[in-house]
Enzyme design. Structure first.
Site, PDB file in Angstrom:
ATOM      1  N   ASP A 102       0.717 -16.662  42.207  1.00 52.85           N
ATOM      2  CA  ASP A 102      -0.090 -15.953  41.214  1.00 52.85           C
ATOM      3  C   ASP A 102      -1.094 -16.929  40.604  1.00 52.85           C
ATOM      4  OD1 ASP A 102      -0.994 -13.853  39.733  1.00 52.85           O
ATOM      5  OD2 ASP A 102       0.518 -14.036  38.164  1.00 52.85           O
ATOM      6  N   SER A 109       9.447 -13.764  39.192  1.00 50.58           N
ATOM      7  CA  SER A 109       9.681 -12.711  38.204  1.00 50.58           C
ATOM      8  C   SER A 109      11.113 -12.223  38.368  1.00 50.58           C
ATOM      9  CB  SER A 109       8.744 -11.523  38.425  1.00 50.58           C
ATOM     10  OG  SER A 109       7.419 -11.950  38.516  1.00 50.58           O
ATOM     11  N   THR A 110      11.824 -12.162  37.274  1.00 49.21           N
ATOM     12  CA  THR A 110      13.218 -11.686  37.339  1.00 49.21           C
ATOM     13  C   THR A 110      13.236 -10.199  37.655  1.00 49.21           C
ATOM     14  OG1 THR A 110      13.322 -11.022  35.012  1.00 49.21           O
ATOM     15  CG2 THR A 110      13.920 -13.311  35.524  1.00 49.21           C
ATOM     16  N   HIS A 164       5.654 -15.045  30.882  1.00 44.16           N
ATOM     17  CA  HIS A 164       5.415 -13.770  30.215  1.00 44.16           C
ATOM     18  C   HIS A 164       6.706 -12.996  30.029  1.00 44.16           C
ATOM     19  CE1 HIS A 164       1.069 -13.827  32.026  1.00 44.16           C
ATOM     20  NE2 HIS A 164       1.324 -14.850  31.266  1.00 44.16           N
ATOM     21  N   ARG A 250       4.572  -0.706  28.555  1.00 47.50           N
ATOM     22  CA  ARG A 250       5.202  -2.031  28.681  1.00 47.50           C
ATOM     23  C   ARG A 250       4.495  -3.003  27.748  1.00 47.50           C
ATOM     24  NH1 ARG A 250       4.177  -6.533  33.002  1.00 47.50           N
ATOM     25  NH2 ARG A 250       2.322  -5.270  33.388  1.00 47.50           N
TER      26      ARG A 250
END
Lengths: 514, 64
Positions: A102, A109-110, A164, A250
């Site tokens: 990215d 990302s989990t 994030h 979100r």
């Protein structure tokens, strides 16, 4: 409203360098690292339908902001001999997470989860996944130690990359109310959640070498914005729910540091989740507002152990006063809390008390305090001046994820930093999805029809036939029910049957959300 | 879990932050107090091996 279960996730971009080259190409290095990881379910990410330019305030921006340097890099990236998808090198992992390149950083990302402990395990598994990929990549390059990976947020020269947080909230909560309710808390939490940085990088102070609590606060330049790479906001307004947008929004927070400390990652998610769910979704509004939130987060970061008074619209408070105000508001609400939430509340209060008494009491769980103490000790032993560049190099090395090199890793191994996860369960999280929610179902479908699935995202799976399966969140189903569904998926003979199997779950989810 | 419940959601915690009256799990070691002065020489040795100019050379591109 407070029985709403917030689905969360963490995305972490890592710094990457080749130690055997004077200069390396970050696009290639990041791509090759991700591609070195062999154990993926799928290599195609479903970008269709994603739009990071949509703003939660009800509009779409034409362009996302970039600085001049990054614009030039992007222009040269277009001339490379690989496609957008090749450059991204997406890996959809069997544990329900995502590993990809990215913006020139390997990112893990989990999988989505409502459990802080689950997310902590998967976040930690992400580090192990990067280390496995590093080992593979180094073997192909011909030797160990050729790569270093850093879980931090800066290169000390004005380039930042993020960690994030994502919190899925009901769509009917107005975005402005989230901002108003959250901002004092988000600014104040920095004092307990900072990863520590030796250097100042805000445009007006770049080059000064002084210690501060946060890696990221120098890069926060505005209150609300859809941008993530330039002029970054305290609250990001990207409107990409990765779930039914009729029911969900979100909250995508980009202001936090990438912590090495597991306690800080757990508290970051836990404190923020409780503020959102138990206060803001319940209609609570703070009676305080910061006069200048962007200036305040920098003051908190630079205040270190001597926290300054922040100007409120009425009066002045420290970050600790603000955190105390929020935790007291939470305690006033007589809710039946689960043990994770009770743990967060208890740790929150204890941390404030200990900080007020002696911040060093937190040096076994707060990165910036631990780092400050070891750097101070080193500076004394080596008789270094406060602005010696060696200190900044040591700061960087604190974040090296290699267990044989990283300074945090040494502190953790010696028991000087808390570890909340166990090695066996982290090992399991490297390959296995959580038992609840959408990730195990997504994994089961991809695993059942590996030849038929072309691309998948968090919410959707696209098949070679063109068919698109949309997954609900499966939040109201127990683990046994999810297991039964997975067994059923395992017995399906054609992807065409999936929609029919999923349909009752979607209908039930829609009914619950009405 | 920290008040004696049977449901244990943080089963793997090896240590629990210090504080008067805090309970620990049966299989947990005694809570540790931060004692960075006792941090081993191993850490200092590791620190001494870090190239003083490493951060100066460290360059990344802007991420998100």
């Amino acid at each position: 409203m407070t029985d709403f279960s917030i689905v969360m996730g963490i995305e972490t971009e890592y710094g990457i360098v080749r130690n055997d080259l004077r200069e390396s190409d970050p696009v290639i290095e990041s791509m090759e690292l991700v591609r070195s990881y062999q154990s993926a379910d799928l290599t195609g990410w479903l970008y269709q339908g994603e739009d990071p330019s949509l703003d939660a305030r009800g509009f779409r921006v034409d362009n996302l902001a970039q600085d001049e340097e990054e614009r030039a890099f992007t222009r040269s990236d277009y001339k490379r001999f690989f496609s957008f998808h090749e450059m991204k090198s997406d890996r959809i992992l069997s544990n329900g997470g995502r590993f990809y390149n990215d913006h020139t950083h390997p990112e893990f990302s989990t999988p989505e989860s409502s459990s802080i402990m689950d997310l902590l395990r998967y976040d930690r598994a992400g580090i192990d996944i990067l280390l496995l990929a590093k080992k593979e990549r180094e073997q192909s390059l011909g030797g160990s130690g050729l790569l270093s990976l850093y879980r931090n947020n800066t290169d000390y020269h004005g380039h930042s990359y993020g960690c994030h947080e994502n919190y899925l909230l009901p769509r009917d909560i107005p975005f402005d109310r989230i901002v108003q309710g959250c901002v004092p808390f988000l600014v104040a939490r920095t004092v307990l959640l900072g990863a520590g940085k030796y250097g100042y990088e805000s445009s007006e102070k770049r080059g000064s070498v002084r210690y501060q609590a946060s890696q990221r606060s120098d890069f926060i330049e505005t209150l609300v914005s859809v941008d993530t790479m330039h002029c970054r906001p305290l609250v990001n307004s990207r409107d990409e729910p990765h779930a039914d947008r009729n029911h969900f929004r979100r909250l995508h927070l980009i202001l936090g540091d990438a912590n090495m400390s597991e306690w800080q990652t757990a508290m970051k998610l836990g404190m923020t989740k409780m503020v959102l769910r138990d206060l803001i979704l319940d209609g609570w509004e703070p009676e305080i507002a910061l006069d200048d939130p962007v200036e305040s987060i920098r003051l908190v970061s630079k205040g270190l152990r001597d926290q300054p008074l922040l100007r409120l619209q009425k009066g002045q408070w420290t970050a600790l006063d603000i955190l105390e105000y929020y935790v007291e508001a939470l305690e006033k609400r007589s809710l039946d809390r689960d043990s994770e939430d009770r743990w967060v509340l208890s740790e929150w209060k204890t941390a404030i008390e200990q900080f007020k008494s002696d911040p060093s009491l937190l040096s076994n769980r707060v990165d910036w305090i631990a780092k400050e103490e070891i750097l101070s000790r080193f500076r004394e032993e080596e008789s270094l001046s406060p602005d010696d560049p060696w200190l900044q190099s040591l700061d960087l090395e604190y974040h090296n994820i290699d267990p044989d090199q990283g300074l945090f890793r040494a502190l953790e191994e010696s028991g000087d930093m808390l570890r909340l996860t166990g090695e066996a369960s982290v090992r399991n999280a490297v390959t296995q999805p959580p038992g609840l929610g959408r990730p195990p179902v997504r994994h089961a479908i991809i695993r059942r029809f590996p030849e038929d699935v072309v691309e998948a995202g968090w919410e959707k799976i696209r098949f070679r036939s063109g068919e698109l399966v949309v997954l609900p969140l499966f939040q109201s189903f127990r683990e046994e029910e999810i297991s039964r569904l997975i067994e059923r998926i395992g017995r399906l003979s054609s992807p065409r049957e999936i929609a029919e199997v999923i349909r009752p779950y979607t209908e039930w989810t829609n009914l619950q959300e009405r | 879990m920290f008040d004696g419940e049977s449901v244990v959601l943080f089963p793997e915690r090896k240590t629990i932050p210090g504080g008067p009256g805090r309970e620990t799990q049966k299989d947990s070691p005694v809570p540790k107090r931060p004692e960075t002065k006792k941090t081993g020489d191993r850490l200092m040795d590791r620190m001494k091996k870090v190239d003083p100019n490493q951060s100066e050379r460290y360059r990344q591109r802007t991420g998100e």
